[in-house]
Design an enzyme around this catalytic site. Structure first.
Site, PDB file in Angstrom:
ATOM      1  N   HIS A 153     -31.194  29.356  39.905  1.00 44.59           N
ATOM      2  CA  HIS A 153     -29.835  28.899  40.198  1.00 44.59           C
ATOM      3  C   HIS A 153     -29.926  27.672  41.075  1.00 44.59           C
ATOM      4  O   HIS A 153     -30.784  27.600  41.948  1.00 44.59           O
ATOM      5  CB  HIS A 153     -29.029  30.005  40.906  1.00 44.59           C
ATOM      6  N   ASP A 208     -26.093  36.298  35.237  1.00 40.71           N
ATOM      7  CA  ASP A 208     -26.112  36.404  33.777  1.00 40.71           C
ATOM      8  C   ASP A 208     -27.277  37.225  33.255  1.00 40.71           C
ATOM      9  O   ASP A 208     -27.290  37.617  32.092  1.00 40.71           O
ATOM     10  CB  ASP A 208     -26.145  35.000  33.151  1.00 40.71           C
TER      11      ASP A 208
HETATM   12  N1  CMC Z   1     -37.578  29.585  33.874  1.00 40.41           N
HETATM   13  C1  CMC Z   1     -38.698  28.896  34.182  1.00 40.41           C
HETATM   14  N2  CMC Z   1     -38.741  27.867  35.045  1.00 40.41           N
HETATM   15  C2  CMC Z   1     -37.582  27.499  35.622  1.00 40.41           C
HETATM   16  C3  CMC Z   1     -36.379  28.181  35.366  1.00 40.41           C
HETATM   17  C4  CMC Z   1     -36.407  29.269  34.457  1.00 40.41           C
HETATM   18  N3  CMC Z   1     -35.284  29.928  34.161  1.00 40.41           N
HETATM   19  N4  CMC Z   1     -35.388  27.616  36.089  1.00 40.41           N
HETATM   20  C5  CMC Z   1     -35.951  26.625  36.782  1.00 40.41           C
HETATM   21  N5  CMC Z   1     -37.281  26.550  36.512  1.00 40.41           N
HETATM   22  C6  CMC Z   1     -38.249  25.630  37.130  1.00 40.41           C
HETATM   23  C7  CMC Z   1     -38.121  24.232  36.545  1.00 40.41           C
HETATM   24  O1  CMC Z   1     -38.976  24.051  35.450  1.00 40.41           O
HETATM   25  C8  CMC Z   1     -38.525  23.396  37.751  1.00 40.41           C
HETATM   26  O2  CMC Z   1     -39.926  23.457  37.862  1.00 40.41           O
HETATM   27  P1  CMC Z   1     -40.746  22.168  38.467  1.00 40.41           P
HETATM   28  O3  CMC Z   1     -40.245  21.998  39.868  1.00 40.41           O
HETATM   29  O4  CMC Z   1     -42.174  22.551  38.369  1.00 40.41           O
HETATM   30  O5  CMC Z   1     -40.373  20.988  37.587  1.00 40.41           O
HETATM   31  C9  CMC Z   1     -37.942  24.148  38.944  1.00 40.41           C
HETATM   32  O6  CMC Z   1     -37.895  25.520  38.508  1.00 40.41           O
HETATM   33  C10 CMC Z   1     -36.540  23.686  39.348  1.00 40.41           C
HETATM   34  O7  CMC Z   1     -35.706  23.758  38.187  1.00 40.41           O
HETATM   35  P2  CMC Z   1     -34.498  22.779  37.924  1.00 40.41           P
HETATM   36  O8  CMC Z   1     -34.178  22.766  36.463  1.00 40.41           O
HETATM   37  O9  CMC Z   1     -34.760  21.466  38.586  1.00 40.41           O
HETATM   38  O10 CMC Z   1     -33.337  23.526  38.737  1.00 40.41           O
HETATM   39  P3  CMC Z   1     -31.788  23.260  38.587  1.00 40.41           P
HETATM   40  O11 CMC Z   1     -31.191  23.627  39.881  1.00 40.41           O
HETATM   41  O12 CMC Z   1     -31.529  21.890  38.068  1.00 40.41           O
HETATM   42  O13 CMC Z   1     -31.337  24.282  37.429  1.00 40.41           O
HETATM   43  C11 CMC Z   1     -30.640  26.259  36.316  1.00 40.41           C
HETATM   44  C12 CMC Z   1     -30.742  25.517  37.670  1.00 40.41           C
HETATM   45  C13 CMC Z   1     -29.775  27.501  36.507  1.00 40.41           C
HETATM   46  C14 CMC Z   1     -29.955  25.344  35.278  1.00 40.41           C
HETATM   47  C15 CMC Z   1     -32.068  26.607  35.856  1.00 40.41           C
HETATM   48  O14 CMC Z   1     -32.670  27.480  36.798  1.00 40.41           O
HETATM   49  C16 CMC Z   1     -32.073  27.250  34.456  1.00 40.41           C
HETATM   50  O15 CMC Z   1     -32.112  26.523  33.457  1.00 40.41           O
HETATM   51  N6  CMC Z   1     -32.035  28.611  34.384  1.00 40.41           N
HETATM   52  C17 CMC Z   1     -31.943  29.301  33.122  1.00 40.41           C
HETATM   53  C18 CMC Z   1     -30.501  29.265  32.624  1.00 40.41           C
HETATM   54  C19 CMC Z   1     -29.600  30.208  33.383  1.00 40.41           C
HETATM   55  O16 CMC Z   1     -29.931  31.364  33.610  1.00 40.41           O
HETATM   56  N7  CMC Z   1     -28.387  29.715  33.708  1.00 40.41           N
HETATM   57  C20 CMC Z   1     -27.348  30.543  34.357  1.00 40.41           C
HETATM   58  C21 CMC Z   1     -27.044  30.085  35.753  1.00 40.41           C
HETATM   59  S1  CMC Z   1     -26.062  31.323  36.619  1.00 40.41           S
HETATM   60  C22 CMC Z   1     -24.528  31.315  35.840  1.00 40.41           C
HETATM   61  C23 CMC Z   1     -23.787  30.054  36.038  1.00 40.41           C
HETATM   62  O17 CMC Z   1     -23.515  29.706  37.204  1.00 40.41           O
HETATM   63  O18 CMC Z   1     -23.410  29.438  35.056  1.00 40.41           O
END
Ligand code: CMC
Length: 429
Positions: A308, A366
């Site tokens: 998140h 989720d």
């Molecule tokens: N699985 C594996 N690696 C992950 C994941 C994951 N679900 N989420 C983040 N990472 C890694 C990402 O690869 C990155 O690694 P590095 O620093 O080595 O490059 C690091 O963690 C930071 O990730 P980010 O994409 O920069 O983080 P963000 O804050 O931009 O994204 C997120 C947050 C929720 C979009 C992301 O964690 C994600 O895609 N999660 C899966 C989708 C999900 O479950 N979404 C629902 C969110 S809760 C409901 C809502 O509010 O809508």
């Protein structure tokens, strides 16, 4: 005492400016950069708005390090325990929990608006029979502005309030009709003697030929899901609603834009993706393979329902919903049990893995909501629709707050241009 300002210094020219600090009632302060471009000639660069507050808001507070979520100051745990969804809607819209007479009035106002215009119902037949219900929602909610002209004067507070009530009341009907259309069953009219959640479930699952009884445990679980998803401060879909309506667009069109944003798998679409992931894993023995893929930099695969932007300790909604998942599956004695067991095993393995620990990736709301929705009998393609239904009050409360905010202006981010420098058209050479 030091001045409540931040000094920005341009090292190239030595020029310094002081920017005022903006303090809220809780959480980190911001500093006001509105004069930055005029005074120093710079924009700030912040893709994804990691460090940018787009507004001041008194609705929802999140402390991602502590795993804290407050609606109007009340912890989500307490609201989940003591309030129903409509009370939470009232709280988000008006700032206080309703007393019994305020609640009775609010309920009767919402009930007044549960039906949708018959002309709007005919809209559905224009969609392909196999359209995704979210695609239908985006269209039908946007089309509300073509049917309710009497409440689209956004400068009139009464119009704004009527639109808010209409959206909260009609969303379950629109959502259920989207589903009924996609499976070729007749639309079921709302029955106003039922509660908000019971009514929605009846419109989803009843058919005209038989009586329909709602399972009380399912109502309780769905009510909880709606409460937990009701608002989440300036997330992507809420920011979309604010940005769309900052131009003066009407609330129906703006909420349709919010629904479109919510649909993406990184946001509301994640609950659907979690179930697909768990079904793909199938056997808990296969989990290691999927975790390995999620950690591989060369593979775009992610564990859905993990991570998140804000929560870096735990998602408080996930803690509440995890328990509900246990309780509901026990009550229903459902075939979803293996899916939940796979989820628990995946959670355990990921939480012990350095990759997830270092990046503070915890299960989010989720991760569990999809298992509950599946157990209730909600089809996969309706999961994000339920999220949209729940979040409508958050979108509309944020919109109402924005409309009264004297500092609000049309949203217009800037850019750092990286394209071709100015050049001549070939015909000019
Ligand atoms: N699985 C594996 N690696 C992950 C994941 C994951 N679900 N989420 C983040 N990472 C890694 C990402 O690869 C990155 O690694 P590095 O620093 O080595 O490059 C690091 O963690 C930071 O990730 P980010 O994409 O920069 O983080 P963000 O804050 O931009 O994204 C997120 C947050 C929720 C979009 C992301 O964690 C994600 O895609 N999660 C899966 C989708 C999900 O479950 N979404 C629902 C969110 S809760 C409901 C809502 O509010 O809508």
């Amino acid at each position: 005492m030091a001045e409540d300002t931040i000094t920005i210094r341009d090292d190239a020219t030595g020029k310094e400016i002081k920017l005022p600090v903006v303090r809220g009632s809780m959480g980190p302060a911001g500093f006001d950069i509105r004069t930055l471009q005029n005074e120093l000639g710079y924009f700030t660069y912040d893709p994804g708005f990691i460090s940018t507050a787009s507004c001041q808001s008194g609705i929802t507070y999140i402390d991602g390090d502590d795993g804290m979520l407050l609606y109007r100051g009340y912890p989500i745990e307490q609201l989940a325990k003591h309030s129903n969804y409509l009370e939470v809607c009232y709280l988000l819209l008006y700032g206080e929990l309703p007393n019994p007479s305020e609640m009775a009035h609010f309920q009767s106002v919402i009930i007044d608006h549960t039906m949708i215009h018959e002309g709007l119902r005919r809209f559905y037949s224009g969609f392909r029979h196999d359209a995704h219900p979210m695609a239908i929602m985006v269209g039908v909610v946007g089309a509300l502005s073509a049917f309710y002209h009497d409440s689209t004067d956004i400068t009139d507070p009464l119009h704004r309030e009527i639109s808010a009530h209409r959206l909260i009341a009609k969303m379950p009907s629109i959502a259920a009709d989207s589903y009924k259309y996609s499976i070729g069953q007749p639309f079921i009219y709302p029955l106003n003697e039922l509660g908000y959640v019971e009514n929605f479930m009846r419109m989803m699952f009843a058919v005209p030929t038989t009586n329909y009884q709602v399972h009380p445990s399912c109502v309780k679980a769905l009510e909880l899901i709606l409460i937990l998803h009701a608002d989440h401060e300036q997330n992507a879909s809420t920011s979309t609603v604010r940005l769309a309506s900052s131009s003066g667009a009407n609330p129906f069109a703006s909420v349709a834009a919010g629904i479109a944003s919510l649909w993406g798998p990184a946001h509301g679409g994640a609950n659907e993706e979690v179930i697909k992931m768990l079904e793909e894993i199938n056997d808990p023995k296969e989990i290691a393979k999927f975790v390995k893929r999620a950690k591989d930099k060369n593979d775009p695969y992610r564990l859905m329902g993990f991570g998140h932007r804000i929560y870096k300790n735990h998602d408080p909604r996930a803690v509440i919903i995890r328990q509900m998942c246990h309780d509901l599956l026990k009550d229903l004695d459902t075939v979803n049990q293996p899916l939940f067991e796979t989820a628990l095993e995946l959670e355990k393995i990921a939480l012990e893995d350095d990759y997830f620990i270092e990046r503070k990736l915890y299960p989010n709301v989720d991760f569990y909501s999809g298992i509950i929705l599946k157990a209730i009998g909600i089809p996969l393609n309706m999961f994000t629709v339920i999220f949209a239904m729940a979040r409508t009050v958050g979108w509309i409360a944020q919109w109402m707050e924005m409309m009264e905010d004297k500092e609000q202006r049309i949203g217009r981010p800037r850019q750092v241009y990286t394209g071709q420098p100015q050049r001549k058209h070939p015909a000019e050479k």
